[in-house]
Write an enzyme that holds these catalytic residues in place. Structure first.
Site, short mmCIF file in Angstrom:
data_model
loop_
_atom_site.label_atom_id
_atom_site.label_comp_id
_atom_site.label_asym_id
_atom_site.label_seq_id
_atom_site.Cartn_x
_atom_site.Cartn_y
_atom_site.Cartn_z
N GLY A 1 1.36 -10.44 -13.69
CA GLY A 1 0.86 -11.09 -12.47
C GLY A 1 1.69 -12.29 -12.08
O GLY A 1 1.49 -13.40 -12.59
N CYS B 1 -5.40 1.16 -9.48
CA CYS B 1 -4.67 1.05 -8.22
C CYS B 1 -5.65 1.07 -7.05
O CYS B 1 -6.45 1.98 -6.92
CB CYS B 1 -3.65 2.16 -8.06
SG CYS B 1 -2.41 1.71 -6.87
N ALA C 1 0.88 -1.17 0.00
CA ALA C 1 0.00 0.00 0.00
C ALA C 1 0.91 1.22 0.00
O ALA C 1 1.03 1.94 0.98
CB ALA C 1 -0.91 0.00 1.21
#
Lengths: 312, 262
Positions: A252, A139, A79
């Site tokens: 990913g 995001c 984060a």
């Protein structure tokens, strides 16, 4: 004795991602490769297909307070909060270096409103050394804007349209996996003019410190990345590639040549390496070699024969 | 600044106490370019779990190309490292970060608490090898009990600098905190204090140095993913507001550049 032109023995790894030609399909994902300079002594930048620099906003952003990251099984949560120097400093300080490196530089952009995306794109118009824009609509860390754009097809389309109208380079739209129907999102941004799509951004996750009974991340929730998300990413790339005609860029949990090849077979034209850069700064270059060896050993004319070549 | 990714062979493995381990690695490129206070990122396994490298401050380097790390077996990564054997290879990346800014013309007071002793050996070596009068240089080491301090004392004694020790339980050196020793030492204003240790120790050190107008540099810890300024995960509150990043702005900071709780 036979003379072999060495260049002819190089495998053809060139791909086209919607108006942008890459020498190979391996790029570095935004937010995992700094502004490329951090890696200049570790990677031969000119051997990569492209680099996507850290997401840029109209104004500088300080990002979230600590703690920003935490390791999870086979992955990590982050984060960071879109910390970046803002577009003016980016152009003044970072582009000087970036325009001199022999690799396509793709600038990731983000904003809170459609207007911000448009203004940002206009500011980057004509800036020398930018090969394409990647629009971050996904995001999950910023409370306003990001989440809504990435999860509502009409909002994603509105951003895409605004950026596309103002841009003088190809536009990639980076999709969020935190949606019900990835095919619908992909079609929405394709209709709005996107030259290509990239996916997936991080999956929203959480970790709790049981001794303190508090969330580990100051932001409470964060984006999950790393090998843990690869099967989900692969499935979504497969579904998105089946839903649109524009090129798809797979992201990913890609760490090995095998991972990259899986994404190509699932329908990706190119791939981005993200979290793996943190563990092995050289990984992207190793993947270029690995894909090249695969193309050679399987006697393919080019890597393009692999795109969407999944057999049933 | 040059960074290297080396497959480093374990040359020596020392179990210094029940949980504290010291590993010597053959990493000539890193050893040749490292400075006191810098760190390395080590991959503890070869698989995907644990995924990330772990940061370790450099305990010591040698001209023969060796580097040392000193750590406590507390988590998954350190547990794996604590069960390695001589001859095994570890993937080491470094040296990273900004180390201690050694002020050659000023007295030095090194303060290491617990695992914070780790980078102090490197710094002590650097100070001892600088050609100057060492009469006012001082090393202060502390920990919870004897096993946190005693196994390392001989290495520090080699440098011939003044050495004081403290333990919480009084089992080695004086009974008390390293900051008690710092306070009792009548440090002059031109001393530079170099500290590494738990957060409350660094806070006490900062309070004391600030009250006396003494310059203080501290090495701080943080969770990290990359160690090289790419992930931006290791931010720390800066005195000026905003953030600094432990991996590239630190891990050694002037205490006045950081925001302190007390």
């Amino acid at each position: 004795m036979e003379f072999v032109n060495e260049r002819d023995s190089y495998p053809d790894l060139r791909v086209d991602i919607g108006g942008l030609s890459l020498r190979n399909p391996v790029m570095t994902a935004s937010g995992t490769f700094g502004y490329a300079r951090e890696f200049e002594n570790l990677v031969n930048l000119h051997r990569l297909g492209g680099v996507i620099v850290k997401g840029i906003s109209l104004r500088p952003r300080a990002g979230n307070p600590p703690q920003r990251i935490v390791e999870t099984p086979c992955g990590m949560l982050n984060a960071i909060g879109l910390q970046n120097v803002g577009v003016e400093r980016f152009i003044a300080e970072k582009m000087k270096y970036l325009k001199g490196i022999d690799v396509p530089v793709i600038v990731n952009i983000l904003g809170d409103t459609v207007d911000e995306y448009r203004m940002l794109t206009e500011r980057l118009r004509g800036v020398e050394g930018i090969a394409a824009l990647e629009v971050n609509i996904s995001c999950p860390n910023v409370k306003r804007g990001g989440v809504a754009f990435g999860t509502v097809p009409s909002m994603a389309a509105a951003v895409t349209e605004a950026v596309k109208k103002a841009a003088d380079v190809p536009v990639i739209v980076k999709l969020s996996p935190n949606v019900n129907d990835i095919g619908e999102m992909a079609r929405a941004v394709e209709s709005a003019g996107a030259d290509s799509i990239s996916l997936i951004n991080t999956l929203i996750g959480m970790a709790i410190d049981v001794e303190r009974r508090k969330p580990v991340l100051a932001n409470v929730i964060g984006g999950l990345s790393g090998p843990a998300i690869k099967p989900v990413a692969l499935r979504m790339v497969y579904q998105a590639a089946g839903s649109v005609n524009i090129p798809v860029i797979g992201i990913g949990g890609i760490e090995t040549t095998g991972d990259a090849l899986e994404f190509l077979l699932a329908g990706a034209t190119a791939i981005q390496v993200g979290t793996a850069n943190f563990i092995n700064p050289r990984v992207s270059e190793e993947l270029v070699d690995g894909i090249g060896e695969y193309v050679k050993s399987h006697k393919l004319n080019s890597v393009r024969e692999l795109i969407g070549a999944l057999e049933f | 600044m040059s960074q290297h990714q080396e497959k480093a062979r374990i040359i020596r493995f020392e179990q210094l106490s029940e949980l504290n381990v010291r590993i010597t690695l053959d990493a000539p490129l890193i050893a040749a370019s490292a400075d006191a206070g810098q760190f390395v990122m080590i991959r503890t396994g070869s698989g995907q779990d644990p995924l990330l490298r772990r940061p370790f401050s450099l305990h010591q380097t040698s001209s023969s190309g060796y580097i040392q790390i000193y750590f406590k077996n507390v988590g998954r990564g350190t547990h794996i490292l604590a069960h390695t054997k001589v001859g095994e290879l570890l993937d080491v990346f470094g040296p990273l970060g900004r180390g201690f800014r050694f002020a050659r013309d000023r007295a030095a007071c090194l303060v290491g608490g617990g695992l914070g002793i780790a980078p102090m050996l490197f710094l002590a070596k650097k100070i001892a090898s600088s050609s100057r009068d060492h009469g006012r240089d001082l090393i202060i080491l502390g920990g919870r009990s004897r096993e946190d301090v005693e196994p390392l004392v001989e290495d520090f004694k080699e440098f011939g600098l003044a050495l004081r020790c403290a333990t919480d339980d009084g089992s080695f050196g004086i009974k008390g905190l390293v900051t008690d020793l710092v306070k009792s030492e009548h440090l002059t204003r031109d001393t530079v204090v170099y500290g590494c240790g738990p957060e409350n120790m660094l806070e006490a050190l900062n309070r004391f140095c600030r009250s006396r107008g003494i310059a203080c540099q501290v090495s701080v810890e943080s969770v990290m993913a990359c160690g090289m300024g790419a992930c931006l995960g290791c931010n720390i509150d800066a005195a000026q507001g905003d953030y600094l990043h432990v991996c590239i702005d630190g891990p050694v900071f002037n205490t006045e550049d950081l925001a302190w709780n007390s």
